[in-house]
Design an enzyme around this catalytic site. Sequence first.
Site, PDB file in Angstrom:
ATOM      1  N   TYR A 191     -12.082  13.588  61.487  1.00  0.00           N
ATOM      2  CA  TYR A 191     -12.105  13.357  62.929  1.00  0.00           C
ATOM      3  C   TYR A 191     -13.431  12.729  63.330  1.00  0.00           C
ATOM      4  CZ  TYR A 191     -15.093  17.527  63.487  1.00  0.00           C
ATOM      5  OH  TYR A 191     -16.120  18.426  63.424  1.00  0.00           O
ATOM      6  N   CYS A 192     -13.405  11.984  64.414  1.00  0.00           N
ATOM      7  CA  CYS A 192     -14.603  11.352  64.950  1.00  0.00           C
ATOM      8  C   CYS A 192     -14.396  11.116  66.444  1.00  0.00           C
ATOM      9  CB  CYS A 192     -14.928  10.059  64.204  1.00  0.00           C
ATOM     10  SG  CYS A 192     -13.513   8.975  63.990  1.00  0.00           S
TER      11      CYS A 192
END
Length: 298
Positions: A191-192
């Site tokens: 995730y980012c």
Amino acid sequence: MPTPKIVLFYAFAPLPDPEAIRLWQRDLGEALHLRGRILISPHGINGTLGGDLPAVKKWLRSFRAYPAFRDADVKWSEGTAVDEDGYSADFPRLSVKVRDEIVSFGAPGELRVDAHGVVGGGARLSPDDLHELVTARGDDVVFFDGRNALEAQIGRFRGAVVPDVETTRDFVGLLDSGAYDDLKGRPVVTYCTGGIRCEVLSSLMTARGFGEVYQLEGGIVRYGERFGDDGLWDGSLYVFDGRGSVDFSDHAAVIGVCTGCGTATNRTANCPDASCRHQAVVCAECVAVPCAQHAAAR
């Protein structure tokens, strides 16, 4: 008064003439009084822009008219302010540049894109899909933070693996070192912020033998829009503009710890010494104190 808006966007697609795209986006942004940063490469485009709502809408209509960008992921958020001419207070200027990579992993030769996007990336999970995976697989699921370690200090998914990296370029070396080989038999959810870094990171992990890799579609931004602070996310979201960070609700947890005094804070700031490029989590009272690295060097 003008309505301040910020858009975060990217698209992976083969671009045969990045310089032509640069000139188009520069001229369009200047004509509409937009500010922000856009990076363009042979693999696609990545950017964030701010300005008055009607101007941003005009930009988006033109942007989506280009076939390669028709389905680009575009996320909206509230800006801080715009002046009477529509210029955003959240960015100092408009910068549009051509680079080898639109996300600087330092591995442009590894990235493959086609008309459908990144080739070989992790399976996409919507926020609801993510919850279903966690319900089905429980603690076996690994959240893998694809951002710089500083960003994770003020907000992250609960129990996430946070690599000790200062820049995105550090990821390739860590993966090649075998530091995370123990995760290769588990479901790994990268995730980012908005999803773009995990498009590339998940493909790099897959190429290195991680067998079950996912990417959170739309990143933390989309997750926050769906679940706010009532899901698996804790803290504030670091953003690369004048806002510094954003919260998804009025009851966001404050998980950052000031490096100066140890109080809880969601603020980050550059070291006040002009010769020091270090950034840290620091409260309002300690923001004027030189960072520990610079002080120790004196």
